[in-house]
Design an enzyme around this catalytic site. Structure first.
Site, PDB file in Angstrom:
ATOM      1  N   ASP A   1      -6.383   5.670   1.579  1.00 23.97           N
ATOM      2  CA  ASP A   1      -6.482   4.278   1.147  1.00 23.97           C
ATOM      3  C   ASP A   1      -7.909   3.819   1.458  1.00 23.97           C
ATOM      4  OD1 ASP A   1      -6.161   1.490   0.848  1.00 23.97           O
ATOM      5  OD2 ASP A   1      -4.051   1.652   1.403  1.00 23.97           O
TER       6      ASP A   1
ATOM      7  N   HIS B   1       0.839  -1.202   0.000  1.00 23.42           N
ATOM      8  CA  HIS B   1       0.000   0.000   0.000  1.00 23.42           C
ATOM      9  C   HIS B   1       0.870   1.247   0.000  1.00 23.42           C
ATOM     10  CE1 HIS B   1      -3.880  -2.106   1.133  1.00 23.42           C
ATOM     11  NE2 HIS B   1      -2.986  -3.043   1.268  1.00 23.42           N
TER      12      HIS B   1
HETATM   13  C1  UDX Z   1      -0.585  -6.378  -0.247  1.00 22.16           C
HETATM   14  C2  UDX Z   1      -1.582  -7.372  -0.776  1.00 22.16           C
HETATM   15  O1  UDX Z   1      -1.173  -8.666  -0.512  1.00 22.16           O
HETATM   16  C3  UDX Z   1      -1.870  -7.135  -2.196  1.00 22.16           C
HETATM   17  O2  UDX Z   1      -2.663  -8.152  -2.720  1.00 22.16           O
HETATM   18  C4  UDX Z   1      -2.517  -5.806  -2.306  1.00 22.16           C
HETATM   19  O3  UDX Z   1      -2.923  -5.595  -3.583  1.00 22.16           O
HETATM   20  C5  UDX Z   1      -1.545  -4.753  -1.799  1.00 22.16           C
HETATM   21  O4  UDX Z   1      -1.110  -5.074  -0.504  1.00 22.16           O
HETATM   22  P1  UDX Z   1       1.817  -7.572  -0.874  1.00 22.16           P
HETATM   23  O5  UDX Z   1       1.323  -8.857  -0.372  1.00 22.16           O
HETATM   24  O6  UDX Z   1       3.066  -7.103  -0.328  1.00 22.16           O
HETATM   25  O7  UDX Z   1       0.732  -6.394  -0.775  1.00 22.16           O
HETATM   26  O8  UDX Z   1       1.964  -7.775  -2.471  1.00 22.16           O
HETATM   27  P2  UDX Z   1       2.122  -6.803  -3.670  1.00 22.16           P
HETATM   28  O9  UDX Z   1       0.879  -6.041  -3.916  1.00 22.16           O
HETATM   29  O10 UDX Z   1       2.582  -7.619  -4.793  1.00 22.16           O
HETATM   30  O11 UDX Z   1       3.244  -5.769  -3.249  1.00 22.16           O
HETATM   31  C6  UDX Z   1       4.566  -6.143  -2.980  1.00 22.16           C
HETATM   32  C7  UDX Z   1       5.466  -4.998  -3.382  1.00 22.16           C
HETATM   33  O12 UDX Z   1       6.741  -5.249  -2.828  1.00 22.16           O
HETATM   34  C8  UDX Z   1       5.638  -4.885  -4.888  1.00 22.16           C
HETATM   35  O13 UDX Z   1       5.523  -3.549  -5.281  1.00 22.16           O
HETATM   36  C9  UDX Z   1       7.042  -5.387  -5.151  1.00 22.16           C
HETATM   37  O14 UDX Z   1       7.714  -4.714  -6.179  1.00 22.16           O
HETATM   38  C10 UDX Z   1       7.725  -5.128  -3.833  1.00 22.16           C
HETATM   39  N1  UDX Z   1       8.791  -6.119  -3.609  1.00 22.16           N
HETATM   40  C11 UDX Z   1       8.500  -7.390  -3.258  1.00 22.16           C
HETATM   41  C12 UDX Z   1      10.088  -5.709  -3.756  1.00 22.16           C
HETATM   42  O15 UDX Z   1      10.365  -4.570  -4.132  1.00 22.16           O
HETATM   43  N2  UDX Z   1      11.068  -6.602  -3.494  1.00 22.16           N
HETATM   44  C13 UDX Z   1      10.843  -7.873  -3.140  1.00 22.16           C
HETATM   45  O16 UDX Z   1      11.820  -8.598  -2.917  1.00 22.16           O
HETATM   46  C14 UDX Z   1       9.496  -8.292  -3.017  1.00 22.16           C
END
Ligand code: UDX
Length: 483
Positions: free
Chosen positions: A126, A22
């Site tokens: 949000d 987020h």
């Molecule tokens: C959460 C929810 O799970 C997701 O479904 C919702 O839409 C937003 O909040 P998260 O589980 O962390 O987020 O997944 P995601 O939405 O994919 O966000 C992860 C972020 O971390 C991505 O922007 C990704 O680029 C970043 N990331 C992840 C990194 O920069 N490095 C990493 O090693 C792993």
């Protein structure tokens, strides 16, 4: 004169839900707004703010925007609360109850502004904390916009949960009911199974706290001035039309990561993009990637919140190793939900795959996905990861963990056809087969589909594209609200 102009600038308060997926999306949004000359206050919880402080680059990058302020508020939870895995949902209720009056006080007292733009003139909250923020904004007559970090597809399913309940489609009646098509999410009748509903629908008790909270917060968005979504018309146009019946003003402005990169290039070619990462990225994997053949590496990451068991870790590991594909795996220190020492991959397994596998604690994901050696992404289907993969033209194997991810993975496999959905299965043989399908057997088919969608995504944020035009409309709207 310049000072006078600054006084007339709106100050936009950006208030993300406190989690990586987020905060990073809303930080990009904040930076884009700052580039348009708006003054920004970015309001984080103390927990997130302390993470940001560890990364001086974020602060240094933001300091180039005049009037950009970072402020903090408590999430109301004790310090020792994990704020990850399914416990993340505790934050919604805690903030709704404990942060409400503090939030109001901060808005009224002027502590969210600066000398030249002391008052918040517009809020972008949000939508997952849309309830208390909208109540306060309306009470103080401050226009409020909702931003959601989920896709339109998941937003619409969340919105339709009361229909599913009224029609008796929920609760789901056990495992044998999971493949039944749901009939109460308009537009998705032909492919959305009970299995693809958001994870919080998998409860017997319809008064379950998480289910109630998410539905309640989602139903606040029609009360907002507009809904801003990180998506684009060519990806989710039909779903957006359904949402527009309830939220007539929607600004779909994504993919934000491409949009953000493009605008940074417009203003300053030499400057590096601000990192919105809450964890330190280990760049050692980039040299390893440089040494791998074109599109040969499967990138594996489960985002910032998901936790897996040691057994699941081993199934993924064996499946990947047996597939003979090269892989780069993000092994977050808190990824495995067990004692850290017990959750290690056995040394002999590691030794046997050193040339083909690379493990790292955290990476700059956008950089990794854009690397020519990466040919596939084994993902938990978070919305940011899904969009970043689309933006890089990388096909996916989806293993959704929770919330919106169950819906996203269905769209990836059945609607956009840029990958495969492995939901609810964690078996080394299936992992091996899917990796081989994506990287070898059906490589051309998936690569072509992902490439085409990537081109469309890029067009949408370029001049004249739908997201570009919607962005201009949003900016005009925010300035109009002020005058
Ligand atoms: C959460 C929810 O799970 C997701 O479904 C919702 O839409 C937003 O909040 P998260 O589980 O962390 O987020 O997944 P995601 O939405 O994919 O966000 C992860 C972020 O971390 C991505 O922007 C990704 O680029 C970043 N990331 C992840 C990194 O920069 N490095 C990493 O090693 C792993």
């Amino acid at each position: 004169m310049e000072q006078q102009k600054a006084q007339h600038r709106p100050r936009v308060l950006i208030f993300p839900f406190p989690a990586q997926g987020h905060v990073n999306a809303m930080l990009k949004l904040a930076e884009l707004l700052a580039m348009e000359g708006l003054h920004i206050t970015f309001l984080n919880t103390h927990f997130i703010h302390n993470r940001i402080l560890l990364h001086n680059d974020i602060q240094a990058c933001l300091s180039r925007y005049p009037g950009f302020l970072l402020k903090t508020i408590s999430d109301g939870l004790p310090d020792e609360h994990p704020r990850s895995g399914d416990k993340i949902m505790d934050i919604i209720d805690s903030m709704s109850i404990r942060s409400k009056s503090v939030f109001k006080h901060m808005l009224v007292s002027g502590e969210l502004g600066s000398d030249d733009s002391p008052l918040v003139t517009c809020i972008i909250a949000d939508g997952i904390v849309g309830w208390f923020t909208t109540d306060i904004a309306n009470e103080l007559h401050i226009p409020i916009y909702h931003f959601r970090t989920i896709g339109a597809c998941s937003f619409w399913v969340y919105f339709c949960v009361p229909n599913l309940i009224d029609a008796g489609e929920l609760p789901i009646r056990g495992e044998e009911d999971m493949d039944r098509l749901t009939k109460r999410v308009p537009g998705m009748e032909k492919f959305l199974r009970c299995r693809d509903l958001p994870s919080f629908c998998r409860v017997k008790d319809l008064t379950d706290r998480d289910l109630v909270s998410v539905v309640r917060e989602t139903h606040q968005s029609p009360r907002a001035q507009a809904l801003i979504l990180n998506t684009f018309e060519d990806l989710e146009g039909p779903v957006l039309s359904h949402i527009r019946i309830h939220c007539p003003k929607i600004y779909s402005i994504g993919p934000l990561n491409i949009h953000h990169k493009l605008r940074l290039t417009d203003i300053e070619t030499t400057s590096s993009p601000s990192s919105s990462n809450l964890f330190e990225a280990d760049r050692s994997c980039m040299a390893w990637l440089d040494a791998q053949p074109l599109k040969s590496v499967m990138y594996v990451s489960f985002g910032s919140i998901a936790v897996i068991t040691k057994d699941q870790l081993m199934e993924f590991w064996h499946g990947l190793v047996k597939s003979k594909t090269r892989f780069l795996w993000v092994m977050r220190p808190d990824l495995v939900d067990e004692d850290r020492d017990k959750a290690q991959i056995p040394k002999e397994l590691l030794d046997g795959t050193r040339e083909r596998g690379f493990m790292v604690g955290w990476v700059n994901q956008e950089e990794v996905l854009a690397h020519p050696a990466v040919g596939g992404f084994l993902t938990h289907s978070g919305w940011n990861s899904t969009l970043e993969s689309i933006a890089a033209g990388v096909p996916m194997i989806c293993w959704p963990y929770f919330a919106d991810q169950q819906v996203n993975s269905r769209f990836v496999s059945q609607v956009w056809k840029i990958g495969m959905d492995m939901k609810d299965v964690c078996d080394r043989k299936i992992v091996e087969k899917m990796v081989n399908d994506l990287m070898v057997e059906r490589k051309e088919e998936f690569a072509k589909a992902a490439d085409e969608l990537c081109t469309v995504a890029r067009k949408s944020v370029n001049e004249g594209g739908s997201s570009y035009c919607n962005w201009k409309g949003l900016i005009k709207d925010i300035f109009k609200v002020e005058n």
